[in-house]
Design an enzyme around this catalytic site. Structure first.
Site, mmCIF file in Angstrom:
data_model
loop_
_atom_site.group_PDB
_atom_site.id
_atom_site.type_symbol
_atom_site.label_atom_id
_atom_site.label_comp_id
_atom_site.label_asym_id
_atom_site.label_seq_id
_atom_site.Cartn_x
_atom_site.Cartn_y
_atom_site.Cartn_z
ATOM 1 N N GLU A 254 -31.584 -41.622 -0.439
ATOM 2 C CA GLU A 254 -30.525 -41.186 -1.227
ATOM 3 C C GLU A 254 -30.053 -41.922 -2.314
ATOM 4 O O GLU A 254 -29.926 -43.193 -2.278
ATOM 5 C CB GLU A 254 -29.255 -40.852 -0.125
ATOM 6 C CG GLU A 254 -27.866 -40.289 -0.818
ATOM 7 C CD GLU A 254 -28.273 -38.969 -1.469
ATOM 8 O OE1 GLU A 254 -28.696 -37.941 -0.875
ATOM 9 O OE2 GLU A 254 -27.792 -38.851 -2.612
ATOM 10 N N THR A 298 -30.374 -33.418 -4.156
ATOM 11 C CA THR A 298 -31.058 -33.573 -2.897
ATOM 12 C C THR A 298 -31.983 -32.484 -2.526
ATOM 13 O O THR A 298 -33.229 -32.889 -2.420
ATOM 14 C CB THR A 298 -30.559 -33.955 -1.871
ATOM 15 O OG1 THR A 298 -29.358 -34.837 -2.053
ATOM 16 C CG2 THR A 298 -31.305 -34.496 -0.844
ATOM 17 N N HIS A 413 -24.636 -42.613 -0.601
ATOM 18 C CA HIS A 413 -24.329 -41.560 -1.530
ATOM 19 C C HIS A 413 -22.794 -41.620 -2.217
ATOM 20 O O HIS A 413 -22.130 -42.328 -1.542
ATOM 21 C CB HIS A 413 -24.238 -40.187 -0.575
ATOM 22 C CG HIS A 413 -23.913 -38.883 -1.229
ATOM 23 N ND1 HIS A 413 -22.685 -38.446 -1.779
ATOM 24 C CD2 HIS A 413 -24.885 -37.951 -1.337
ATOM 25 C CE1 HIS A 413 -22.960 -37.378 -2.397
ATOM 26 N NE2 HIS A 413 -24.374 -36.984 -2.133
ATOM 27 N N ASP A 472 -34.068 -39.790 -4.387
ATOM 28 C CA ASP A 472 -34.196 -38.356 -4.453
ATOM 29 C C ASP A 472 -33.503 -38.164 -5.929
ATOM 30 O O ASP A 472 -33.971 -37.039 -6.708
ATOM 31 C CB ASP A 472 -33.169 -37.665 -3.530
ATOM 32 C CG ASP A 472 -31.891 -38.225 -3.534
ATOM 33 O OD1 ASP A 472 -31.403 -39.161 -4.252
ATOM 34 O OD2 ASP A 472 -31.047 -37.313 -2.693
ATOM 35 N N HIS A 473 -32.632 -38.821 -6.506
ATOM 36 C CA HIS A 473 -31.739 -38.635 -7.789
ATOM 37 C C HIS A 473 -31.194 -39.840 -8.061
ATOM 38 O O HIS A 473 -31.002 -40.672 -7.495
ATOM 39 C CB HIS A 473 -31.145 -37.305 -8.000
ATOM 40 C CG HIS A 473 -30.237 -37.174 -6.656
ATOM 41 N ND1 HIS A 473 -29.139 -37.910 -6.706
ATOM 42 C CD2 HIS A 473 -30.241 -36.397 -5.608
ATOM 43 C CE1 HIS A 473 -28.696 -37.660 -5.402
ATOM 44 N NE2 HIS A 473 -29.082 -36.830 -4.825
HETATM 45 C C1 GP9 Z 1 -26.417 -33.439 1.748
HETATM 46 C C2 GP9 Z 1 -27.179 -34.285 1.018
HETATM 47 C C3 GP9 Z 1 -26.560 -34.865 -0.056
HETATM 48 O O1 GP9 Z 1 -27.034 -32.934 3.053
HETATM 49 O O2 GP9 Z 1 -28.410 -34.222 1.037
HETATM 50 O O3 GP9 Z 1 -26.828 -34.256 -1.162
HETATM 51 P P1 GP9 Z 1 -26.551 -34.526 -2.686
HETATM 52 O O4 GP9 Z 1 -24.984 -34.403 -2.898
HETATM 53 O O5 GP9 Z 1 -27.149 -36.065 -3.079
HETATM 54 O O6 GP9 Z 1 -27.412 -33.503 -3.212
HETATM 55 MN MN MN Z 2 -28.870 -36.955 -2.857
#
Ligand code: GP9
Ligand code: MN
Length: 633
Positions: A254, A298, A413, A472-473
Site C-alpha cells: 500500500e 489500489t 495508507h 500500488d500507487h
Molecule cells: C481498500 C484499500 C485501499 O480496501 O485497498 O484503497 P486505496 O484508497 O488505496 O485505493
Molecule cells: Mn492503495
C-alpha cells in the site's frame, strides 16, 4: 365533536416522513454500518430525505386527490420493496444490491437458495409505513385539499428538495472527499448519499458503460488484435519457467513509493529489510518501475496486474466494468491448476471487489470476515499488516498447492496513523504531518514484510513459492510538494512528480541465485506477462498490452493513465519533454514519436474495456469470435 383540520399537503408530508424514518431505522437495525462520529450519524439521518422529497414531490403535478394519493401509495410500496430487497440481500451477502448482480445469471443459484433463508414472517414490518399511509389516506380528512397547484409553490418545493440534496452532498464531500468521482465503496455510498440515491447513481454508472458495450460488435477487435500482436514480446529462454509449478504470492504494498527505498530520513533507514532484499541473490529488483493507476488507486493496480490492461481515465474500472469478460492472470493460473485467491482484511464491497473478483475468476476472496481483528490489532483503515500477514500465511497452509495468493496490505495508507508501539522510527520534521508520518508507516510495512518472509519460512511455504511485491500507487500527493522538496532537497517540477510515480517492484525466487537490479524502465502493466512467463505459462495469445520485462523485446516505455510517459531517456509531463538524466526541459521533438503511441495504447485499452471486447475473443485459440457475436446480436 370537533374534528381536527389537517393542513394542506399533510398526506404528502406524512408519506415522506414515514419512509424517511423507516429508512433511517432500517439502516440501524438491518445493515451493519460503522458510524464513527456525530457528523456521519447526521449524514445518515439526512440522506434519505432529498430523494424522498423529489420522488414524492412528483405528486404535486397530479390534479386530482385520488390520482395523487394513488401515486403516493404506489411510490411508497415500490420504495418499501426496494429497501426490503436490499435488507434480504444484505442478510446473505452483507452487501447492497448493484445492478450487475441482477443480471449476473451465475448469482441466481445463490440468490434462489438464500432467498428462503433470508426472509422471515416479521419482515412484514418493513412495509408498515405503506400500511400506515394507506390508513391515513382512508381516515384523515384533509381540509381544503388543493386542486391545481400553483407553479410557484411547486418551484419553491423543488428548490427546497435541491437544497437538501446539496447540503447532503456537501456534508458527504467533507466527510469523504471524492466519493462520487471515485465511488470506492457501496457501503460508503449508502452511508453518505442514502440507499435510494445510491441506486440512481448505480443505474447511471452501469447504464453509461452498458451503452458503449451495446454499440460494440467485435469488429473493433481486428485492429486491437493487430496492435497487440505487433507489440508482443517473446519470453527470454533463461527466465521462462524459472519458477514453474511454484506457488505465486503477490503482495500489494500500500502506497509504497520508491523514494524511500535505500534512503535514510534524518539518519534513520526507512526500509531496512526491503533494502537488503533489493540486492539479494534471489531477488530481481526494479528501481525504475512506475505505477499506472488512475482514480481507482489500489483497485486500478489490481486491474493492471490481473489483465495487463490500463484502468480507465475516469472512475474506477472495478466499479464501472465488473460485468465484463476478462482473461485475468487468476483465470490463466486457474486453468493451469492453481488455486487462486485474494486476501484483504477490508469490507468485501470496497472497490466492488466481491463483484470484480467473480469477473476475474478468482476462486476465493478472503475478506475481513476471514480475519480475526483483536483489540489493538486495527489502526486507521483496519487490521494491521503484521497480524494480516500472520493470518494470511495460516490460510495459505490450508490451501491446495500450487496456489496464487494476492495479498493487499493496508497499514501504510493515508492518513498514515500508527499506534505508538508500532512506530519504529521517529516522524519526519516537515510542515506536512502526512509526509512526516509516512516514513513511520513505511518503516512499519518493511517490518511486516520481514515477518512475512520469516513466517513463510517457518511454515514451510517459502522454498516452494515465489514472492512478488509492488507498490500500488503514490502515497504522498502533490499537495505535499513543499515538504517533499524539503526531503528530496530539490524542487518538485513536473519531471520530479513523474519520477515520484516510481514504486518498488520485487520478484523474489528462492534458490534461483539469479537476482539482480534490473534498471529497465517498466510499469505495472508488465507484471502479468512477466509473472506468467516466469511460471512457464505462454501468453502469446493473450490480449494484454504489457510485456515481459525480461524479454529482449521489452520496450522501455511506460504510459501513465493521464497520458504522461517515461522512456529510457525522456520523461513527458506537464506538456513538456524532459531529458531524463538532467531533468531539464528539452526539444519537444524528442518526445514526439511517443506521444501518439501513448494515446494509441490507452485508446486500445479503453476500447477493449468499454466495448467489453474480450467477449468476442477466444484466448485459448486466439480466434476472434466476430461472426458468432454478430449472429447473436
Ligand atoms: C481498500 C484499500 C485501499 O480496501 O485497498 O484503497 P486505496 O484508497 O488505496 O485505493
Ligand atoms: Mn492503495
Amino acid at each position: 365533536m370537533k374534528t381536527f383540520n389537517w393542513p394542506k399537503h399533510s398526506i404528502l408530508a406524512i408519506a415522506i416522513v414515514l419512509t424517511w424514518i423507516k429508512t433511517y431505522v432500517v439502516y440501524h437495525i438491518s445493515f451493519d454500518m460503522k458510524i464513527e462520529n456525530v457528523m456521519q450519524q447526521l449524514i445518515l439521518f439526512l440522506n434519505p430525505l432529498s430523494f424522498l422529497l423529489f420522488i414524492y414531490g412528483v405528486s404535486l403535478f397530479f390534479k386530482s386527490v385520488k390520482a395523487r394519493n394513488r401515486y403516493l401509495l404506489i411510490t411508497s410500496s415500490v420504495l418499501a420493496v426496494i429497501l426490503y430487497a436490499n435488507v434480504a440481500f444484505y442478510r446473505f451477502f452483507s452487501d447492497f444490491i448493484t445492478l450487475p448482480v441482477l443480471f449476473q445469471t451465475s448469482n441466481f443459484g445463490d440468490l434462489g437458495a438464500s432467498a428462503a433463508e433470508s426472509i422471515f414472517v416479521t419482515d412484514v414490518l418493513y412495509f408498515a409505513d405503506v400500511v400506515i399511509l394507506f390508513i391515513v389516506m382512508k381516515f384523515i380528512v384533509v381540509e381544503k385539499e388543493f386542486g391545481v397547484i400553483k407553479p410557484a409553490i411547486r418551484k419553491a418545493y423543488f428548490v427546497l428538495a435541491a437544497a437538501v440534496l446539496f447540503l447532503n452532498l456537501g456534508l458527504s464531500e467533507t466527510e469523504r472527499p471524492q466519493l462520487l468521482t471515485r465511488s470506492f465503496d457501496r457501503e460508503l455510498l449508502v452511508k453518505n448519499i442514502g440507499t435510494y440515491n445510491y441506486h440512481i447513481y448505480d443505474i447511471y454508472i452501469q447504464s453509461k458503460s452498458h451503452a458503449q458495450r451495446a454499440l460494440a460488435d467485435g469488429s473493433e477487435l481486428v485492429e486491437v488484435n493487430n496492435f497487440v500482436r505487433s507489440n508482443q514480446a517473446e519470453p527470454d529462454v533463461e527466465v521462462f519457467g524459472l519458477a514453474e509449478g511454484k506457488n505465486l504470492i503477490v503482495v500489494s504494498l500500500e502506497s509504497l513509493q520508491t523514494f524511500v527505498m535505500n534512503e535514510e530520513m534524518n539518519g534513520q533507514v526507512v526500509t531496512p529489510f526491503l533494502n537488503e532484499l533489493s540486492s539479494d541473490k534471489d531477488t530481481f529488483y526494479f528501481p525504475n518501475f512506475y505505477h499506472q493507476t488512475g482514480l481507482g488507486k489500489t483497485s486500478d493496480s489490481e486491474f493492471l496486474v490481473e489483465n495487463g490492461l490500463y484502468p480507465l481515465g475516469g472512475g474506477a474500472v472495478f466499479f464501472t466494468h465488473s460485468g465484463n469478460t476478462y482473461n485475468s492472470m487468476a483465470e490463466r493460473l486457474g486453468d493451469n491448476g492453481y488455486f487462486t485467491n485474494v486476501m484483504h482484511a477490508n469490507n468485501k464491497s470496497f472497490w466492488n471487489r466481491d463483484m470484480m473478483y467473480n469477473a476475474l475468476n478468482v476462486d476465493k476472496f478472503y475478506d475481513v470476515d476471514s480475519y480475526t481483528v483483536e483489540d489493538g490489532d486495527a489502526v486507521n483503515w483496519g487490521l494491521k499488516d503484521i497480524p494480516f500477514f500472520e493470518q494470511s500465511v495460516d490460510h495459505m497452509t490450508e490451501m491446495p498447492q500450487p496456489f496464487y495468493s494476492r495479498l493487499i496490505t493496508l497499514t501504510n495508507h493515508y492518513p498514515f496513523h500508527l499506534d505508538e508501539p508500532d512506530q519504529f522510527i521517529p516522524e519526519y520534521d516537515s510542515n506536512s504531518g502526512t509526509l512526516n508520518r509516512y516514513f513511520q508507516t513505511a518503516r512499519y510495512m518493511d517490518e511486516s514484510v520481514k515477518l512475512l518472509f520469516e513466517d513463510l519460512k517457518e511454515k514451510g511455504l517459502y522454498e516452494n513459492s515465489i514472492i512478488v511485491m509492488y507498490g500500488d500507487h503514490y502515497g504522498i500527493s502533490e499537495n505535499h510538494n513543499d515538504a517533499m522538496a524539503q526531503y528530496l532537497g530539490k524542487e518538485i517540477t513536473p519531471f520530479e512528480s513523474a519520477q515520484l510515480q516510481r514504486v518498488p517492484f520485487f520478484i523474489h525466487v528462492p534458490g534461483s541465485d539469479k537476482g539482480q537490479v534490473v534498471e529497465e524502465v517498466s510499469g505495472q502493466i508488465d507484471i502479468r506477462p512477466t509473472l506468467l512467463h516466469l511460471l512457464g505459462i505462454e501468453t502469446s495469445k493473450d490480449m494484454q498490452l504489457g510485456a515481459d520485462v525480461f524479454s529482449e523485446d521489452h520496450e522501455e516505455f511506460v504510459v501513465f493513465r493521464d497520458g504522461r510517459f517515461v522512456t529510457k531517456d525522456f520523461v513527458y509531463a506537464g506538456n513538456t519533454c524532459y531529458e531524463k538524466e538532467t531533468g531539464l526541459a528539452t526539444d519537444a521533438a524528442s518526445c514526439a514519436p511517443y506521444t501518439e503511441r501513448a494515446a494509441e495504447e490507452l485508446g486500445y485499452s479503453d476500447q477493449i474495456i468499454n466495448g467489453d471486447l474480450l467477449r468476442f475473443y477466444d484466448v485459448k485459440t486466439g480466434n476472434l469470435l466476430i461472426d458468432e457475436a454478430n449472429q447473436s446480436k
